[in-house]
Each structure stands twice: as structure tokens, then as C-alpha cells.
Design an enzyme around this catalytic site. Structure first.
Site, PDB file in Angstrom:
ATOM      1  CD  GLU A  11      -2.804  -1.352   2.365  1.00 16.38           C
ATOM      2  OE1 GLU A  11      -2.221  -1.200   3.453  1.00 16.38           O
ATOM      3  OE2 GLU A  11      -4.005  -1.683   2.261  1.00 16.38           O
ATOM      4  CE  LYS A  28       0.985  -1.194   5.406  1.00 16.95           C
ATOM      5  NZ  LYS A  28      -0.426  -0.835   5.206  1.00 16.95           N
ATOM      6  CD  GLN A  29       0.546  -5.380   2.997  1.00 16.34           C
ATOM      7  OE1 GLN A  29       0.374  -4.189   3.178  1.00 16.34           O
ATOM      8  NE2 GLN A  29      -0.325  -6.294   3.360  1.00 16.34           N
TER       9      GLN A  29
END
Lengths: 738, 738
Positions: free
Chosen positions: A490, A602-603
Site C-alpha cells: 500500500e 510494505k508487505q
């Protein structure tokens, strides 16, 4: 050896953040309701909450949230006019234990009042898994000593309390309140959504001397027991609470009263209680043990050689159970389950990607309900697609009861009051394919053809139609593109051809067409009806096939490296050494705008796609992408979702130590409040990811069309991994020894 | 003839909007606290509130708000187990009256329970003006009839209730609770600002049979009276409540308990009460009458020949008194006083422009406090100017306790959840000159040289310095401009040279320089110190003089018509005929963006400036501008502030009928809920405007340096107008007969 089912604390830490975090950890629940582990006697600035599955009320900006129900826990103890509470008097001994094997929360306290009365207080609490409407507290007070060994006047008040809110926002108004001969009741209603809740209470003791009084009140009705205890004597009291809402049927109050009387009746029958002091606890506790035993027989994961991991995984599997109903498909599992106010009870793709595999493999009936929740909300998803100018069904990024988009369009900074726009509800599209993928996986594992025929194919086709219309054709190149999205990472907004989004969209199209093919072969009339209903003419189906074949996937054909999105590789890398020792995410440090300019993730994004579609890629492809993306992902302060999920790919690639490290980040995220936000509720997605890490990662389970394989990778010290799953209706026991 | 001091309703209307509106109308208060006119027995979805002068807590987006205190009103009556409440049983007769002459709220009810018990209930309530910490309810229950004329068991429970919020947001947490031999107490604290509140309660009856019980609770502690009444018998009970906060000093609980005992003691001494049933009501009611009498001797406005106007003006003068403290200058009068949650207790220019003249002329001590409030917040105003890059002091558009800007930077649409930016805190500058103007007027009327020397001149100069730095020099034309503002007409944003803003800024510069000149002559050393302190060198003073002389005022030299702002006359006019019968403001119909394009005005802007500076303009100028602006102002759905204010100019110009019409829109705005938003609280600015309309408008009062003149304009039927004011310490009685 420690009991490997128990979460314990051996002393009381009055730090308020710690208290709030432990309230989350010590939650009891049964999927109908969860109650945070606040103290019976209350505590200043506690964050008491009982959240009921699917009971929402309106809230500004965030639209709606699970409405914190009137607190049923309160038990006020006063001895000779002195109030017992952990912030008063002198705490001499304290232990608290949650036994996840039985769902029982126990607290032992030895306490001395200012005047020198010494008490032992033992409190036991559970939310019945055998009877989801039932909560029980057994409370024992023993006078250990008193000044001059004089008898002590004991006053114990059990109440309902409507003065609670989500944070400070109140959601319930009393409709009416009263008592019958033996039951106190409160009928309240959510302020906006008008859900009616009935709570009934009985409060009994074995102390024949005790005087019982009902105190009616709209705000905090209570039952009081008054007695006098000599030193050495014990008073045992039992608070039994039943809850029904208008979601359960009409007349929740009458239903609750009847049910409560039945509970008292069964207990009286089964035991030798006197009619005035019916004790329910033992009878119901037996049923509780039975119900949890049944659960653990299916759901337990045994890890030998690593007690921390063993307790951790069991705690996470406990959380998965208490977060969802066994039979209610009108709501699904929230990001924080029913344990806190974070994310306000909204449903994200956390459910389908992280938690659903556990249910699909272990408790397929619940998995089916969770998918039915999505199926029933297809009309709203169609509406969302339509209002954005697309065909088919587009699921909302955040979902509650009616399936409308409940992602706030902005949030207000809690300190500065600054309004921050939130784009996720507009741009984060991949949830739609996550749901389709979950349907497909459910079918592959369970072989539930009936579900597929009645619901699954329709959902797959409807979501595929969305992608079909969302993809834009580049006429010159004969390829399709998906522009202006946010992928799982994100930190990068408005990106073009996100590899995850496009691969999963392609998967959605492929599985939809395959499922239709299956339906045409196995149930041609159903297929014909569905094709008509969805207006799927030949031309459209051919277009879907074309999109599927020519959807652009940014991947280097030579190296097999995916580019997270077009242009990602042109971004400068971030000098991560510079940030060593940081205490915040890279986004927190650089800001929402600046972070977009760097190759920092982020991930798991590309790696998540590789994990979800793990049977489609060779080891080389996985290795190349792991090597690239793993080091540039913020595993500590980015999203909490994916550390544990990395263990699946990591194990397969032989990075066992790293995978174990990632797995433990997930397993202990709440128990050790690793992210600092456990006060807002558990990390339900982590709970699911942790299970997947063991089963698909370390055990290396892969189901095939005609069976399964395992491929163990052993973290240091692990000697044995054992668990069960169901494949096409058959239970399979896996028991791996090093 | 009707009593011309009383607001009454003769029947009970269960429409919830009407109930909420009447709760506002029937507010009792004394400037320390106000309590909305909710029913003693509660009512489903009521909006109970007690707001304390200057007691705030944090709130998202709007920063802080007056924190609705734990409800002290609750009195639950149960007869033979049947609860009395207006939504239950059968209401046979009902009247409610607020007597503004004495501040007493009385309700008479005749009611029959389901089982046929017929009750008469008389409730009387006041917030003591003689003792601002004191609230009293006297409650009489008479059994008129009972089935078979059997005695009736009467149970009366008086409580504090912490389960209240602003709308639904809770602000208080219980710190502790308990009771002494005769007093129940609750100590609570605001959740964020940590203001501590102590509330004490005594609850007594003349019924010697009655049994009294204390029920401790953190949420709703109470005192219960139990008795049995034969048909024909009456039980009288008295709930006496004392409130102190940590704003009043340390140890508010001890202070409240002592004060409460003193109240009981004085009453016991003064009467022949038995020590166990001390009745306070009569004794305190006498003091209440006395205190209000003293107020009305100064503040009453007599209008003969028009009862509606007479009652209306008195109601408004009552509101002005209960909205503000007599002695506390740490807070001022909020837009809704202390009567509702609207505008969250924030202070606007409503105070200085609309309400302050009443206090300046009638109660100069209070006026002085209100101005001191602003003076004390000069540091924050300087900070605001500085952070915007200007010199001097710029007051915030919305102000609370610390003088920081508390205008939210955006609001969230209550239905759509859309975030709407709010520019007023950035662009609405004219409040700074409103405050300066109020200081100047206060000085002119009161002759309070001491205030001027110590505070006034500094405030005038500091605000003038802001304008001096805010005005931009147009070197070619040798003139100054003020760009990018919102004038009083908030429908036009980012305007240039708003006539009101610039004229009032000029006035601010002029009065500041005049005041400095006065100070230099009368207190040269004070002047020197101040000049140094403000760093007012000769050059700067000369610049201020220059700005004052050459500030651009958009006015046609020939016609005398002001242009509201540069370019206003170039905008198309709106075809108002087209909108006849509308039920919304022009902005509501056209939208925030579209409205800016037309010559349509939300509220007096140019005309307000002409009203405030009415002694500087000739009749011709006033007439020309009236003729232009009056017809294009939205008097019905624009701002509620200015209709009544128009009566000042309108009367002077001989438009008496139109002025009367405007005056009545203000006088009845709350009594008849003309704006539909009375549930959110009274329109305090209207209350001030209504007084000004009579005194400056219909009576035509103008003070001069050596006296005053009147110039009556008589609305139809008005036969007499009489009022008092103080000029330079001397009371002046005006008594005009037609």
C-alpha cells in the site's frame, strides 16, 4: 514442564498500555460474542468490551462498527465498606491464566485492604462454546484474616453496565429493564441500526446466610449479595448471563429469559443444588470442556521441541475459533476478530487470504459460511462495479453487513486533526480476486460440488467479468492492462500493471472459465440458466479468454523476476543501512508521498502472489523473486499481515531459519504485543498466517487432485509436527517426526 | 391576561424533534451550569445535558467541546412495581411552565398506570442564581386513586448518571463514588482534559414512613425512598445537588460536601424541619427569587401592547443571563450558551457583536469579564498572527479556553461521511476587529478608564498592528488592500477588499491610535511602557496612520453604495422569484461552489458594518445600501444571526414593519424553533440581537459623549417601551410611551 495450553501472567503490571494489551490477550469468546479480559471489579481507564458477531451501529467517517455491548462482567466486592479493586489496598499475590484448551480464564489474587482485611479472590470466567448465548463467572472470596479476627461484612454486586462505548462513543440505549423472581434483565437497542439486545442475569451463592437484592436501573441494574464471613470462610458466587439479539429472532428478551430458566433447570436437575442456590458452573463447565475438546481434536497443531511455538500456535488457533460463528453466514471474520475496536469490525481480504485456508482445510463448514457471506453480498459487489462503470462484481475493500464499501474515504489524524484521504476503497482492487481464489481453493480441497454449483461458479464468473471489463486493451500490442491501482504493497499508489493484481486477476478469469466448463459438463441446465442470468454471450466469453491470455504481467522472461508494477525497477533503492535501529515504518519516517519514490515494500506483494499460486511456479522463479523482494520488505514496521506468510515460500526455498523467525513474528504478535497495537484487538490474519506457515511451510503440505504430499523443513529443535485436515470429506492425520 | 414572564406548553407532544427542541427551551441555569429541560423520569432517546461554564473535553475534528456532565436530574418513580414515565400508562393532563422571572421550571402531570393507579405528579426545578453550585428538584406525588382504594407502594430513586454523552460521545470517567451519612457523592473526571467534577446529593422527604437507602455505583449511584401511600396522600421529596469542579479550586469533593452540609444547615436553622428531613426548597427558592429580582431590576425590557414580543424579549434576556458566569473571565459565551451541543461551546464573534452590547449597557461587570477573556488570550492571538506571518494579534474564528484556533479545518457530512473543508478559521478575519470594536464601545459607554489603561489600549493596539501588517500596499495607487478573506457573508470565499472587513479594520486602527493618544495624555508612563513592550516605534505608528487613511473601501463616491467586495457587482443577480417557497438556503440549493457566483448574501455584511458604525454614516448612505442589500439577503435560511440586527438600521430608516418582522424572527427563533435546530441549543446571538433591536432600533437609543438620545419607531400595537442602562456608572431609566 509448562502446560502447553496456557497463557499466563504471574504478576500485575499497572502500566495502562500493558493492561489494555492483556485485555485483548485474555479475551474469552465463542464466535457469538467475545469479552475482553478486563477485571471483574473494573479498573480505572480499562477498555471493557463485549462484541457480538455481526452487531453493528453507525459511526462517523468509518460508517459502522461492531457496537460494544453493555458490559456483563462487572462484580463489585466491598468488605466492611472497603472496595476491592487492583488499584486499591495491597496486592500480595496475583496470577492470571487463559487455558485455551478449555477457554477458561482464571485469576487468583491475595489482597489486603487498608484496614487489614486479607482476602483471597478466585475468579473463573468462560464464554460457553457449547451454548453460545451463555457467559459465566464463578467468584470465590475467602477471608484469610481480619482485624482481631472479627467477621467481615461482604457485599458483592453483579451488574450490567450500559455506560461503555467504542473508545468513548456510546452505541446502546436502554429500552427497558426489570427483574423476574430470579432473573435480572436489560433490554437495550443500538442507537442507529436498532438492533435489540436482551441480557439476563442470575447471581447465586452457596452462602445460605447471604441476602439477595435486585436493584433496578436503566444504566447499571444489579443483583446484590450481602453476607457476613468469619475468617477462614469462603463465599462462592456465580454470575450467569444469557444474551440474545434481534438478529437471532423476534422477542430476544423472552427467548433469553426462557433459555436462562432452562439453563438453571438443567443444572438443578443434574446436581443436588437447592432451588434457591442453583449452581450452573460445574455442569456448564463440563459441556465447555467437551465442546473445546471436539474443536481441538480437529484443529490442534502439535509442535514438539519448541514450547513457545507450541503455545503460540495453539493461542492463534484458539483466536480463530472465537472470532467466528459456526452457523451465521451474514457476517465474516473481522481484522481484529471480536476482540477490540481496531478496524471497527470491518472485513478485509485478511479473511480470504490469511484465515480462510485454516477453515477450508480444518473446518470446511465454517469456510463454507465465510464464502457464503461473500456470495450473499454479490448484489452489492455488482452495484459497486456498476457505479464505477464496470461489469460483473467488484467486492469492497472493507465490508460489513450489506456489502457496501465501508472503507472511509478519509481519516482524521488523532492528534493533529488533519484529514488524510484514504484511497484503498477506490484503488485496492485485488480483494475481488482474493475471494475468487478462496472459492476455488475451497472447492479443490473439499470437493464441495454442491456449493460450487449453487454459488461458487456464479461468484467466480461475476468477479471474472469485473476483471474482464476493468482491463484496458492496448490495441497496438494486443495486450490488456490494469491501470491506477494499489497492490498489496500500500505504499505505492496509482500504479500500473501491479504483478500481484494482474496475476490474480488472470487466475480469477482462468478459474471462472474452468468452473463454467465443469458446470456445463456436470450440470448443463444450471450452466445455461447462469449464462443467461449473467448475460454471458459467446462474444463475452471469448473476450474473457482473450483478456486472460493477453493480460500484461510485468516479468523478465529471462531472469523470471517479476517487476512489482511497471516502473518499480526505475525507482531508486533505499539505503536501508541508514535506517538501522529505526522505531517506525519507512513510510512513517519518509511520509506518504516520499515513500512512493523508492523500491521499498510494505508487505509481501509479488511474494504473496507467488505464495498463493505456489503450485504454478518453479523453484527458480520463487528463488529469484525471494532474493529480490524479501530484503526490501519492511517486516518489522510494515504490515503485520505477511511476516508469517513468508514462511511458506521461505521454507520451500530452504530458508528455514529466516522462515522460523518470520513465523514467530506472527505467532507472538499479540502475546508479546510486537506491534504495539494489541490493545486494539488481536491480529486475526496473523493467526491464520501462522497456521499456514506450519502446515504449508514447515510441513510443506500440498494437496493434489488425488492426494497430498508433505515436504518438511525443520526449524531448530522441532522434533515433531502433527495436525489434521480434511480432504474431500476424508480426515487426514499428518504426523511428521524429524 | 397571560403571565408575561412564562413560557408554557399545555400538552405533551411525543414527536422526538419537538421534545428535543423543548428540552432546549426549558433549560434552567445560572451561568455556572445549565441543565436542559429533560424529564426527571427520563424519556427514550432524550437528549439530557448539564453543561458547565468552561468545562471542556477533547473531541475528534472539532478539537474540544463542553463536556456533558453526569446527569443530576434523574428521579425514577415506581408505584406498585409500575414505572411512571410519559411514554407509559395514560397521560390525563400535562402542563409545563418555565417562569423566567424566577428561573423556575414546573411540570404538572395527571397520569394513570396500566393497573389503574392514578397519580398527580408536580415537579419543580431550578438552578440557583443565588448559589451557582446548587440545583434543586422538588417532586410531589399524590395518589389520586388506586384499584379498590388500596394503599400504593411508592418507590422513588434519585440518581446521578454517568452514561450520558455529547451526542453519543462520553467525556467523563468515574474516579470514585460513595456516601456519607446523609450525602451521596460522585467524583468524575473528563477523559482527556482531566477536569475533576464533584457532585453531591441529598434526597429527603416529609413522609416519616419513608425508608431511605443509599445505592453506591460507579455508573448510576442513587438514593432510594420507599413508602406506602394511601389514596389522597402526598409524598413530597427534594433532591438537592451541589457541583464543584477543579476549575473552582483544589479538593472539589470536600468543598462540595462542606457546601452541601452548609446548605442543609442554613435551611434547618431557618425552618422547623426535623434534622432527618431537612427541606431546603422554600429557603433556597426565596433566595432564588431575590437574585432574579435583582437581575430583572436592571435587565428587564418592558413592551406594552404586544404580549408575544414581551414574553419573547424576556425569554431572550433570561437566556443571556444563564449563559455566562458573573465572575469567571476564563471563558465567554458560546454560540449556544450552555444549552446544547451545537458549535461545541466554541466562542465566535457572536459574543462581541451580538451579545456584548447588552452586557456593556446593562451589566458592565459581566461585559468587562467577557472582554478580559479576550485580553487574557492575547498571547495566543499574537501566536496566530505570527504563525501566519503577521504582526500584532489575530483572534481565532472559534475560541475556547487557550485561545488557539478551534475552528475545525474540515467537517464530516453527517449522512454522506464526505469530508468538507472549512475555511473560516483561515480566512474569516473580521472577528479581530469585532473584538476591538467591543472594547471601544465598552469604554465609550462605561467610561471604564482603568480597564482601558490596563487592558483595553493594549488589545486595541495589538489588533490594529495585525491589520497594519495584513494590509498590502499597492504602491502605484498609494492604497492598501486586504485580499483573500471571507466577510460576514460566508457564501463568498477568497474575496478581495470586503467592505465590512476593511471598514472595521480601519475602525480598529483609528480607535487604537485614538486610545494611545488618550493614554499618552492621561498616563504617559503607562503609554511609554506599552509602546516599548509592543515595539511601536514612530515609523510603525506612522505606517498605521497611513494604512488607516488609505485602506481601500469599495464604495461608489457618487451613489454612496458600498460594494460588498471587489467584483461583487459584476456577479449576476439571482432570480429570487424562481425560488419562492423554497425550504432550504440558497447555498443548500445551489451548492457551496455555485453560490459564490451570484449576488446573494447569507447574512448582513455591508449592512452589519453600517449598523455597527451607525454613528459614522448619514441616513442617505444607510438607505441606499439597505435598498440594495436587504432584498438579496437570505433572511429565512441564511444565518440566524442577523435578521433581528437589521431592525436597528431598518427602524432608523422608517421600515418599522419590516424591522418588526425581522425582530420577531429573532425573538421567537427558539421558542418556535424557526430554524429547526433549536435541539442543538439556543441562538445566543439572536438573544443579544433582539435586545439591540428594541433598544437601538425601536427605541432608537444613541449614547453621546455627554448623554444619550432616543428616537422611537413604534411597531403596530406597541404602546410603551421601557428599559434601563448604565452610562459611565450612572443608571438611566428609559420609559417611552407612544
Amino acid at each position: 514442564m509448562d502446560n502447553l495450553w496456557q497463557i499466563s501472567e504471574e504478576s500485575f503490571d499497572p502500566n495502562l498500555k500493558h493492561i489494555h494489551s492483556q485485555e485483548t490477550v485474555f479475551t474469552v469468546g465463542n464466535g457469538y460474542f467475545c469479552t475482553r479480559g478486563t477485571f471483574d471489579e473494573g479498573y480505572p481507564h480499562e477498555s471493557a468490551a463485549t462484541l457480538l458477531f455481526g452487531v453493528f451501529d453507525n459511526v462517523p467517517i468509518a460508517k459502522e462498527e461492531l457496537a460494544n455491548a453493555p458490559d456483563w462482567v462487572g462484580l463489585k466486592l466491598v468488605v466492611n465498606g472497603e472496595r476491592f479493586r487492583l488499584d486499591k489496598g495491597k496486592l500480595l499475590a496475583y496470577t492470571r491464566t487463559l487455558d485455551v484448551q478449555t477457554g477458561l480464564l482464571t485469576r487468583h489474587v491475595l489482597w489486603e485492604s487498608t484496614s487489614g482485611i486479607r482476602l483471597q479472590v478466585v475468579s473463573e470466567r468462560f464464554a460457553s462454546l457449547a451454548d453460545e448465548h451463555l457467559g459465566i463467572i464463578r467468584y470465590r472470596v475467602t477471608i484469610e484474616e481480619s482485624p482481631n479476627q472479627q467477621p467481615v461484612e461482604v457485599n458483592l454486586r453483579a451488574s450490567f453496565n450500559i455506560a461503555v462505548g467504542n473508545y468513548d462513543l456510546m452505541h446502546w440505549a436502554t429500552q427497558d429493564q426489570g427483574h423476574t423472581q430470579n432473573l435480572l434483565w436489560l433490554r437495550s437497542e443500538t442507537k442507529h441500526t436498532k438492533v435489540s439486545l436482551a441480557q439476563t442475569m442470575s447471581f447465586n451463592t452457596d452462602d445460605a446466610q447471604a441476602k439477595k437484592e435486585f436493584a433496578d436501573s436503566d444504566v447499571a441494574p444489579s443483583i446484590r449479595l450481602n453476607s457476613t464471613l468469619a475468617p477462614g470462610a469462603t463465599l462462592t458466587a456465580e454470575k450467569v448471563v444469557v444474551m440474545y439479539t434481534s438478529r437471532d429472532g423476534d422477542e430476544p428478551l423472552q427467548t433469553a429469559l426462557n433459555h436462562h430458566q432452562k439453563i438453571l433447570g438443567s443444572a438443578a436437575e443434574a446436581t443436588t443444588n437447592s432451588p434457591h442456590h442453583v449452581f450452573v458452573y460445574n455442569y456448564q463447565y463440563d459441556r465447555q470442556i467437551e465442546a473445546w475438546q471436539k474443536y481441538w481434536q480437529q484443529a490442534d497443531v502439535i509442535i514438539e521441541g519448541d514450547d513457545t511455538a507450541q503455545i503460540g500456535i495453539r493461542y492463534n488457533i484458539y483466536q480463530l475459533r472465537i472470532s467466528t460463528s459456526e452457523h451465521d453466514s451474514r457476517y465474516s471474520i473481522a481484522a481484529k476478530g471480536l476482540t477490540g475496536f481496531g478496524y471497527r469490525g470491518h472485513i478485509f481480504h485478511d479473511t480470504e487470504i490469511f484465515m480462510l485456508p485454516f477453515f477450508t482445510y480444518v473446518l470446511p463448514d465454517i469456510a463454507r459460511n465465510l464464502l457464503l457471506y461473500r456470495y450473499k453480498l454479490l448484489p452489492a459487489a455488482r452495484q459497486k462495479a456498476r457505479s464505477n462503470g464496470y461489469a460483473g462484481a467488484q467486492y469492497p475493500w472493507e465490508s460489513t453487513l450489506n456489502g457496501e464499501e465501508t472503507t472511509p474515504s478519509s481519516i482524521v489524524h488523532p492528534e493533529t486533526g488533519e484529514v488524510i484521504p484514504v484511497l484503498n476503497g477506490f484503488l485496492e482492487l485485488h480483494i475481488t480476486s482474493s475471494i475468487a481464489h478462496a472459492v476455488w481453493e475451497y472447492w479443490q480441497v473439499t470437493g464441495d460440488d454442491k456449493f460450487m454449483r449453487e454459488y461458487g461458479v456464479e461468484l467466480l464468473l461475476s468477479t471474472a467479468m469485473f476483471w474482464d471489463s476493468r482491463a484496458e486493451k492496448d490495441e497496438q500490442e494486443h495486450q490488456y492492462e490494469i491501470k491506477n491501482v494499489i497492490g498489496p504493497d500500500e505504499w505505492h499508489e496509482h500504479v500500473i500493471n501491479n504483478a500481484h493484481t494482474n496475476m490474480m486477476a488472470r487466475n480469477n478469469l482462468q478459474t471462472a472459465l474452468a468452473a463454467l466448463h465443469w458446470l456445463e459438463n456436470t450440470a448443463p441446465t444450471v450452466a445455461t440458466t447462469l449464462i443467461e442470468q449473467l448475460d454471458l454471450n459467446k462474444q463475452r466469453l471469448a473476450h474473457m479468454q482473450d483478456v486472460q491470455e493477453h493480460l500484461k504481467i510485468p516479468q523478465d522472461k529471462e531472469t523470471k523476476l517479476f517487476e512489482q508494477f511497471e516502473g518499480f525497477f526505475k525507482l531508486p533503492t533505499l539505503d536501508l543501512e541508514k535506517y538501522k535501529g529505526r522505531k517506525d515504518s519507512y513510510q512513517g519516517i519518509l511520509g506518504v508521498e516520499e515513500i512512493q519514490k523508492y523500491q521499498i515494500v510494505k508487505q509481501a506483494d509479488t511474494l504473496m502472489m507467488l505464495t498463493m499460486l505456489r503450485q504454478e511456479f518453479d523453484l527458480h522463479t520463487k528463488q529469484v523473486n525471494w532474493d529480490y523482494y524479501f530484503p526490501i520488505t519492511d517486516h518489522d514496521y510494515g504490515s503485520s499481515l505477511t511476516p508469517a506468510l513468508h514462511a511458506i515460500l521461505g521454507s520451500e526455498l530452504g530458508h528455514t531459519e529466516e522462515s522460523y523467525h518470520m513465523f514467530m513474528k506472527g505467532a507472538l504478535v499479540d502475546l508479546e504485543n510486537l506491534r504495539g497495537n494489541t490493545p486494539e484487538g488481536i491480529h486475526a490474519a496473523c493467526a491464520g498466517a501462522v497456521w499456514q506457515a506450519v502446515v504449508f511451510g514447515f510441513a510443506g503440505l500440498r494437496v493434489t487432485s488425488d492426494g497430498y504430499t508433505t515436504n518438511p523443513h525443520w526449524p531448530a529443535n522441532w522434533q515433531r509436527v502433527a495436525f489434521q485436515f480434511k480432504q474431500k470429506g476424508t480426515s487426514v492425520s499428518i504426523d511428521l517426526h524429524r
